[in-house]
Design a protein around this motif. Structure first.
Motif, PDB file in Angstrom:
ATOM      1  N   LYS A 179      -9.586  -5.304  -9.003  1.00  0.00           N
ATOM      2  CA  LYS A 179      -9.345  -5.306  -7.558  1.00  0.00           C
ATOM      3  C   LYS A 179     -10.010  -4.097  -6.916  1.00  0.00           C
ATOM      4  N   GLY A 180      -9.973  -2.960  -7.623  1.00  0.00           N
ATOM      5  CA  GLY A 180     -10.611  -1.764  -7.095  1.00  0.00           C
ATOM      6  C   GLY A 180     -12.110  -1.943  -6.923  1.00  0.00           C
ATOM      7  N   GLY A 181     -12.734  -2.698  -7.853  1.00  0.00           N
ATOM      8  CA  GLY A 181     -14.164  -2.967  -7.735  1.00  0.00           C
ATOM      9  C   GLY A 181     -14.490  -3.769  -6.493  1.00  0.00           C
ATOM     10  N   GLU A 182     -13.648  -4.761  -6.181  1.00  0.00           N
ATOM     11  CA  GLU A 182     -13.850  -5.559  -4.972  1.00  0.00           C
ATOM     12  C   GLU A 182     -13.760  -4.686  -3.714  1.00  0.00           C
ATOM     13  N   LEU A 183     -12.753  -3.815  -3.688  1.00  0.00           N
ATOM     14  CA  LEU A 183     -12.571  -2.934  -2.536  1.00  0.00           C
ATOM     15  C   LEU A 183     -13.724  -1.930  -2.421  1.00  0.00           C
ATOM     16  N   PHE A 184     -14.163  -1.409  -3.568  1.00  0.00           N
ATOM     17  CA  PHE A 184     -15.258  -0.442  -3.561  1.00  0.00           C
ATOM     18  C   PHE A 184     -16.542  -1.083  -3.063  1.00  0.00           C
ATOM     19  N   ARG A 185     -16.825  -2.295  -3.511  1.00  0.00           N
ATOM     20  CA  ARG A 185     -18.047  -2.981  -3.071  1.00  0.00           C
ATOM     21  C   ARG A 185     -17.985  -3.345  -1.591  1.00  0.00           C
ATOM     22  N   SER A 244      -3.111   2.582   6.349  1.00  0.00           N
ATOM     23  CA  SER A 244      -3.081   1.285   7.037  1.00  0.00           C
ATOM     24  C   SER A 244      -4.377   0.510   6.813  1.00  0.00           C
ATOM     25  N   THR A 245      -5.452   1.228   6.475  1.00  0.00           N
ATOM     26  CA  THR A 245      -6.732   0.581   6.184  1.00  0.00           C
ATOM     27  C   THR A 245      -6.827   0.189   4.718  1.00  0.00           C
ATOM     28  N   ILE A 246      -6.565   1.145   3.847  1.00  0.00           N
ATOM     29  CA  ILE A 246      -6.519   0.917   2.398  1.00  0.00           C
ATOM     30  C   ILE A 246      -5.223   1.526   1.888  1.00  0.00           C
ATOM     31  N   THR A 247      -4.350   0.721   1.339  1.00  0.00           N
ATOM     32  CA  THR A 247      -3.035   1.190   0.914  1.00  0.00           C
ATOM     33  C   THR A 247      -3.157   2.151  -0.272  1.00  0.00           C
ATOM     34  N   PRO A 248      -2.117   2.960  -0.513  1.00  0.00           N
ATOM     35  CA  PRO A 248      -2.146   3.862  -1.677  1.00  0.00           C
ATOM     36  C   PRO A 248      -2.382   3.121  -2.995  1.00  0.00           C
ATOM     37  N   GLU A 249      -1.822   1.940  -3.142  1.00  0.00           N
ATOM     38  CA  GLU A 249      -2.037   1.163  -4.367  1.00  0.00           C
ATOM     39  C   GLU A 249      -3.489   0.735  -4.494  1.00  0.00           C
ATOM     40  N   GLU A 250      -4.088   0.354  -3.374  1.00  0.00           N
ATOM     41  CA  GLU A 250      -5.506  -0.040  -3.394  1.00  0.00           C
ATOM     42  C   GLU A 250      -6.409   1.166  -3.679  1.00  0.00           C
ATOM     43  N   LYS A 251      -6.050   2.321  -3.143  1.00  0.00           N
ATOM     44  CA  LYS A 251      -6.815   3.539  -3.445  1.00  0.00           C
ATOM     45  C   LYS A 251      -6.776   3.828  -4.942  1.00  0.00           C
ATOM     46  N   ARG A 252      -5.623   3.668  -5.538  1.00  0.00           N
ATOM     47  CA  ARG A 252      -5.476   3.917  -6.978  1.00  0.00           C
ATOM     48  C   ARG A 252      -6.319   2.926  -7.780  1.00  0.00           C
ATOM     49  N   SER A 253      -6.393   1.690  -7.324  1.00  0.00           N
ATOM     50  CA  SER A 253      -7.231   0.702  -8.000  1.00  0.00           C
ATOM     51  C   SER A 253      -8.709   1.046  -7.863  1.00  0.00           C
ATOM     52  N   MET A 254      -9.114   1.559  -6.720  1.00  0.00           N
ATOM     53  CA  MET A 254     -10.498   1.979  -6.538  1.00  0.00           C
ATOM     54  C   MET A 254     -10.841   3.148  -7.457  1.00  0.00           C
ATOM     55  N   VAL A 304      -1.509  16.765  -0.425  1.00  0.00           N
ATOM     56  CA  VAL A 304      -2.066  16.549  -1.755  1.00  0.00           C
ATOM     57  C   VAL A 304      -1.277  15.425  -2.428  1.00  0.00           C
ATOM     58  N   PRO A 305      -1.951  14.397  -2.955  1.00  0.00           N
ATOM     59  CA  PRO A 305      -1.228  13.250  -3.529  1.00  0.00           C
ATOM     60  C   PRO A 305      -0.528  13.613  -4.836  1.00  0.00           C
ATOM     61  N   PRO A 306       0.591  12.969  -5.128  1.00  0.00           N
ATOM     62  CA  PRO A 306       1.256  13.179  -6.419  1.00  0.00           C
ATOM     63  C   PRO A 306       0.440  12.589  -7.565  1.00  0.00           C
ATOM     64  N   ALA A 307       0.756  13.011  -8.779  1.00  0.00           N
ATOM     65  CA  ALA A 307      -0.033  12.609  -9.947  1.00  0.00           C
ATOM     66  C   ALA A 307      -0.060  11.097 -10.134  1.00  0.00           C
ATOM     67  N   GLU A 308       1.072  10.423  -9.891  1.00  0.00           N
ATOM     68  CA  GLU A 308       1.111   8.970 -10.115  1.00  0.00           C
ATOM     69  C   GLU A 308       0.257   8.207  -9.111  1.00  0.00           C
ATOM     70  N   ALA A 309      -0.009   8.805  -7.949  1.00  0.00           N
ATOM     71  CA  ALA A 309      -0.818   8.132  -6.932  1.00  0.00           C
ATOM     72  C   ALA A 309      -2.281   8.077  -7.312  1.00  0.00           C
ATOM     73  N   VAL A 310      -2.722   8.940  -8.229  1.00  0.00           N
ATOM     74  CA  VAL A 310      -4.148   9.000  -8.582  1.00  0.00           C
ATOM     75  C   VAL A 310      -4.385   8.677 -10.053  1.00  0.00           C
ATOM     76  N   LEU A 328      -2.732   3.293 -13.844  1.00  0.00           N
ATOM     77  CA  LEU A 328      -1.772   2.488 -13.072  1.00  0.00           C
ATOM     78  C   LEU A 328      -2.463   1.592 -12.051  1.00  0.00           C
ATOM     79  N   GLY A 329      -3.786   1.654 -11.992  1.00  0.00           N
ATOM     80  CA  GLY A 329      -4.525   0.845 -11.019  1.00  0.00           C
ATOM     81  C   GLY A 329      -5.150  -0.383 -11.631  1.00  0.00           C
ATOM     82  N   ASP A 330      -5.606  -1.287 -10.790  1.00  0.00           N
ATOM     83  CA  ASP A 330      -6.268  -2.522 -11.187  1.00  0.00           C
ATOM     84  C   ASP A 330      -7.768  -2.352 -10.929  1.00  0.00           C
ATOM     85  N   ALA A 331      -8.541  -2.106 -11.994  1.00  0.00           N
ATOM     86  CA  ALA A 331      -9.970  -1.833 -11.844  1.00  0.00           C
ATOM     87  C   ALA A 331     -10.714  -3.023 -11.233  1.00  0.00           C
TER      88      ALA A 331
END
Length: 269
Positions: free
Chosen positions: A150-156, A206-216, A135-141, A145-148
């Motif tokens: 960049k997250g939009g690019e990854l989501f698309r 390794s596919t999507i880093t924790p930081e990128e997941k948070r941005s998504m 289960v991820p820690p609170a700061e990971a989700v 703290l994310g970049d919306a």
């Protein structure tokens, strides 16, 4: 001494040494992995006692489908190695325990016995069986703290094929579907990415880093809060729904206009 030297020069000696080295590495890894399991479960649960409580709950509520040792049956898959994150996702969304077998377990209200404590305990027990995503820690989700952007690019790039650009979901094959993300919490979104529930692929670190997941997650939560300046959002399903409405409304308007014009001409004549 001569015998040892002769053995070392034997053509098969190098293979014997290689096999011995691989066996030694395997035994060392297994020893460390077994030693780390209780600590692994304790981190997932918060306390080691949760593993014992989780096993009792598992036998009572889950073993009928997943097997007494979570080895899986013809009805349900094995849970060995799926990790605490998979359990937390399935139980917190009400997908487990499942009401009935089917191509996909739908999101529904939780069972009466399911709560934060029982979910944590069963998750700890499953984690102790063979590791897996925790289960991820609170700061990971935390979306803040994310970049919306960049997250939009990854989501698309990775998600709109199934979930639609706004996370509205969509149909898949063989009765499966990508669910609507509007009801999913940031933690559930993260857990879905690292565990790949049902028809969803696994997006490991390794596919999507924790930081990128948070941005998504930041993008998904931001989109669901947006208003529809054009009027009705029509579920944000996309051009199929919009085109259908345009045809129905447009053709109906043209038919009414034709009737009105014809009636006017008849009155004049």
């Amino acid at each position: 001494m001569t015998r040892i030297t002769a053995w070392r020069r034997h053509p098969l000696a190098r293979y014997a040494v290689l096999i011995f080295a691989l066996a030694l590495v395997g035994m060392t890894y297994t020893a460390f992995a077994q030693a780390g399991k209780p600590a692994d479960a304790a981190m997932a649960a918060g306390k080691v006692d949760d593993v014992a409580e989780g096993k009792s709950l598992f036998v009572l509520h889950c073993a009928s489908c997943h097997g007494m040792n979570a080895q899986g049956t013809t009805t349900a898959p094995t849970l060995i190695g799926v990790g605490a994150a998979a359990v937390d996702f399935q139980m917190s969304t009400g997908r487990m325990p499942a009401a009935a077998p089917g191509p996909q377990a739908p999101r529904k209200p939780q069972a009466k016995w399911v709560n934060e404590e029982t979910t944590r305990q069963i998750a700890a027990y499953v984690q102790s069986l063979g590791g897996g995503p925790q289960v991820p820690p609170a700061e990971a989700v935390d979306p803040k703290l994310g970049d919306a952007g960049k997250g939009g690019e990854l989501f698309r790039a990775n998600c709109i094929q199934c979930h639609n650009w706004a996370g509205a979901g969509g149909a898949l094959t063989q009765g499966k579907y990508a669910p609507n993300l509007n009801s999913a919490t940031p933690q559930q979104i993260y857990e879905a990415m690292v565990t790949g529930p049902q028809a969803m692929p696994v997006f490991n670190d390794s596919t999507i880093t924790p930081e990128e997941k948070r941005s998504m997650i930041a993008y998904i939560t931001q989109v669901r809060e947006q208003q529809d300046p054009g009027g009705f959002g029509l579920g944000r399903i996309g051009p199929v729904t919009e085109g259908l409405v345009a045809w129905i409304v447009g053709l109906s308007a043209l038919a009414l206009a034709a009737i009105w014009i014809t009636a006017k001409k008849r009155q004049k004549s």
